[in-house]
Design a protein around this motif. Structure first.
Motif, PDB file in Angstrom:
ATOM      1  N   ARG A 148       8.901   1.734  -8.475  1.00 23.88           N
ATOM      2  CA  ARG A 148       9.667   1.047  -7.430  1.00 23.88           C
ATOM      3  C   ARG A 148       8.942   1.223  -6.107  1.00 23.88           C
ATOM      4  NH1 ARG A 148      14.539  -0.713  -8.733  1.00 23.88           N
ATOM      5  NH2 ARG A 148      15.603   0.177 -10.516  1.00 23.88           N
ATOM      6  N   CYS A 149       8.817   0.131  -5.345  1.00 25.64           N
ATOM      7  CA  CYS A 149       8.246   0.232  -4.006  1.00 25.64           C
ATOM      8  C   CYS A 149       9.338   0.730  -3.071  1.00 25.64           C
ATOM      9  CB  CYS A 149       7.707  -1.114  -3.527  1.00 25.64           C
ATOM     10  SG  CYS A 149       6.909  -0.970  -1.905  1.00 25.64           S
ATOM     11  N   CYS A 150       9.026   1.758  -2.302  1.00 28.70           N
ATOM     12  CA  CYS A 150      10.017   2.384  -1.416  1.00 28.70           C
ATOM     13  C   CYS A 150      10.051   1.752  -0.026  1.00 28.70           C
ATOM     14  CB  CYS A 150       9.717   3.877  -1.300  1.00 28.70           C
ATOM     15  SG  CYS A 150       9.774   4.732  -2.881  1.00 28.70           S
ATOM     16  N   GLU A 151       9.158   0.816   0.241  1.00 31.25           N
ATOM     17  CA  GLU A 151       9.114   0.157   1.545  1.00 31.25           C
ATOM     18  C   GLU A 151      10.130  -0.985   1.565  1.00 31.25           C
ATOM     19  OE1 GLU A 151       8.497  -0.458   5.246  1.00 31.25           O
ATOM     20  OE2 GLU A 151       7.283   1.084   4.266  1.00 31.25           O
ATOM     21  N   ARG A 152      11.120  -0.883   2.427  1.00 31.69           N
ATOM     22  CA  ARG A 152      12.221  -1.868   2.439  1.00 31.69           C
ATOM     23  C   ARG A 152      11.780  -3.285   2.779  1.00 31.69           C
ATOM     24  NH1 ARG A 152      17.742   0.938   4.114  1.00 31.69           N
ATOM     25  NH2 ARG A 152      17.279   2.992   3.304  1.00 31.69           N
ATOM     26  N   VAL A 153      10.769  -3.425   3.606  1.00 40.02           N
ATOM     27  CA  VAL A 153      10.343  -4.771   4.016  1.00 40.02           C
ATOM     28  C   VAL A 153       9.320  -5.385   3.052  1.00 40.02           C
ATOM     29  CG1 VAL A 153      10.838  -4.368   6.452  1.00 40.02           C
ATOM     30  CG2 VAL A 153       8.563  -3.850   5.564  1.00 40.02           C
ATOM     31  N   CYS A 154       8.903  -4.645   2.047  1.00 41.47           N
ATOM     32  CA  CYS A 154       7.928  -5.162   1.085  1.00 41.47           C
ATOM     33  C   CYS A 154       8.598  -6.197   0.175  1.00 41.47           C
ATOM     34  CB  CYS A 154       7.350  -4.022   0.238  1.00 41.47           C
ATOM     35  SG  CYS A 154       6.102  -4.580  -0.941  1.00 41.47           S
ATOM     36  N   PRO A 155       7.960  -7.342  -0.056  1.00 40.03           N
ATOM     37  CA  PRO A 155       8.554  -8.360  -0.914  1.00 40.03           C
ATOM     38  C   PRO A 155       8.538  -7.993  -2.396  1.00 40.03           C
ATOM     39  CG  PRO A 155       6.352  -9.027  -0.256  1.00 40.03           C
ATOM     40  CD  PRO A 155       6.680  -7.761   0.501  1.00 40.03           C
ATOM     41  N   ARG A 156       7.806  -6.965  -2.755  1.00 39.86           N
ATOM     42  CA  ARG A 156       7.683  -6.549  -4.150  1.00 39.86           C
ATOM     43  C   ARG A 156       8.599  -5.368  -4.392  1.00 39.86           C
ATOM     44  NH1 ARG A 156       2.613  -6.831  -7.669  1.00 39.86           N
ATOM     45  NH2 ARG A 156       1.950  -8.147  -5.980  1.00 39.86           N
ATOM     46  N   ALA A 157       9.588  -5.527  -5.241  1.00 42.28           N
ATOM     47  CA  ALA A 157      10.525  -4.437  -5.534  1.00 42.28           C
ATOM     48  C   ALA A 157       9.909  -3.422  -6.504  1.00 42.28           C
ATOM     49  CB  ALA A 157      11.824  -4.983  -6.110  1.00 42.28           C
ATOM     50  N   THR A 158       9.172  -3.908  -7.500  1.00 43.37           N
ATOM     51  CA  THR A 158       8.533  -3.022  -8.469  1.00 43.37           C
ATOM     52  C   THR A 158       7.087  -3.471  -8.691  1.00 43.37           C
ATOM     53  OG1 THR A 158       9.224  -4.363 -10.373  1.00 43.37           O
ATOM     54  CG2 THR A 158      10.700  -2.565  -9.695  1.00 43.37           C
ATOM     55  N   PHE A 159       6.271  -2.570  -9.200  1.00 44.71           N
ATOM     56  CA  PHE A 159       4.883  -2.881  -9.507  1.00 44.71           C
ATOM     57  C   PHE A 159       4.416  -1.959 -10.624  1.00 44.71           C
ATOM     58  CE2 PHE A 159       4.934   0.333  -6.241  1.00 44.71           C
ATOM     59  CZ  PHE A 159       3.971   1.238  -6.637  1.00 44.71           C
ATOM     60  N   VAL A 160       3.384  -2.378 -11.336  1.00 42.84           N
ATOM     61  CA  VAL A 160       2.842  -1.615 -12.450  1.00 42.84           C
ATOM     62  C   VAL A 160       1.578  -0.887 -11.995  1.00 42.84           C
ATOM     63  CG1 VAL A 160       1.873  -1.771 -14.778  1.00 42.84           C
ATOM     64  CG2 VAL A 160       3.798  -3.221 -14.114  1.00 42.84           C
ATOM     65  N   GLU A 161       1.476   0.380 -12.371  1.00 44.02           N
ATOM     66  CA  GLU A 161       0.279   1.137 -12.038  1.00 44.02           C
ATOM     67  C   GLU A 161      -0.930   0.558 -12.755  1.00 44.02           C
ATOM     68  OE1 GLU A 161       0.594   5.172 -13.523  1.00 44.02           O
ATOM     69  OE2 GLU A 161       1.580   4.439 -15.317  1.00 44.02           O
ATOM     70  N   GLN A 162      -2.089   0.723 -12.145  1.00 48.05           N
ATOM     71  CA  GLN A 162      -3.338   0.228 -12.719  1.00 48.05           C
ATOM     72  C   GLN A 162      -4.170   1.415 -13.180  1.00 48.05           C
ATOM     73  OE1 GLN A 162      -3.881  -3.210 -13.001  1.00 48.05           O
ATOM     74  NE2 GLN A 162      -1.748  -3.126 -12.352  1.00 48.05           N
ATOM     75  N   ALA A 163      -4.568   1.394 -14.426  1.00 47.20           N
ATOM     76  CA  ALA A 163      -5.440   2.465 -14.933  1.00 47.20           C
ATOM     77  C   ALA A 163      -6.851   2.192 -14.456  1.00 47.20           C
ATOM     78  CB  ALA A 163      -5.388   2.497 -16.462  1.00 47.20           C
ATOM     79  N   GLY A 164      -7.477   3.195 -13.880  1.00 49.61           N
ATOM     80  CA  GLY A 164      -8.794   2.970 -13.310  1.00 49.61           C
ATOM     81  C   GLY A 164      -9.800   3.826 -13.802  1.00 49.61           C
ATOM     82  N   GLY A 205       0.782  -1.228   0.000  1.00 47.02           N
ATOM     83  CA  GLY A 205       0.000   0.000   0.000  1.00 47.02           C
ATOM     84  C   GLY A 205       0.815   1.280   0.000  1.00 47.02           C
ATOM     85  N   THR A 206       2.131   1.187   0.045  1.00 44.13           N
ATOM     86  CA  THR A 206       2.979   2.373   0.049  1.00 44.13           C
ATOM     87  C   THR A 206       2.869   3.092  -1.290  1.00 44.13           C
ATOM     88  OG1 THR A 206       4.543   1.346   1.570  1.00 44.13           O
ATOM     89  CG2 THR A 206       5.363   3.199   0.293  1.00 44.13           C
ATOM     90  N   VAL A 207       2.686   4.407  -1.240  1.00 48.00           N
ATOM     91  CA  VAL A 207       2.582   5.208  -2.461  1.00 48.00           C
ATOM     92  C   VAL A 207       3.981   5.575  -2.928  1.00 48.00           C
ATOM     93  CG1 VAL A 207       1.733   7.383  -3.420  1.00 48.00           C
ATOM     94  CG2 VAL A 207       0.328   6.097  -1.812  1.00 48.00           C
TER      95      VAL A 207
END
Length: 96
Positions: free
Chosen positions: A80-96, A46-48
């Motif tokens: 890039r996810c900026c949360e160090r403990v998050c298992p996901r290093a990168t993610f794709v934005e979702q168009a809504g 959930g980190t922005v």
């Protein structure tokens, strides 16, 4: 005014997406669009984030408009996810 009409015609229920180009030919309609938001939330923690890693094009094709092939190309960004403990290093934005 024409840009607003194209935006409403092709992407009237989306947010943070802009139509950049609409090309109509005898056999094909092509819509080039891109996301416009400045940030995206990580789906895992959930980190922005505002840190763009890369981008790529998603493509949707159909044959539905007056026997013309319809192609919608949407450029999305990978953050890039900026949360160090998050298992996901990168993610794709979702168009809504």
């Amino acid at each position: 005014m024409a840009d607003d009409l194209l935006q409403n015609l092709w992407l009237n229920r989306t947010t943070d997406v802009a139509v950049n180009t609409l090309t109509i030919r005898a056999d094909r309609v092509t819509v080039l669009s891109a996301t416009t938001g400045g940030e995206a939330g990580c789906p895992s923690c959930g980190t922005v984030s505002t840190r763009v890693h890369s981008s790529y094009v998603r493509r949707l094709e159909d044959r539905a408009a007056g026997w013309r092939r319809v192609v919608v190309e949407l450029r999305v960004r990978q953050f890039r996810c900026c949360e160090r403990v998050c298992p996901r290093a990168t993610f794709v934005e979702q168009a809504g």
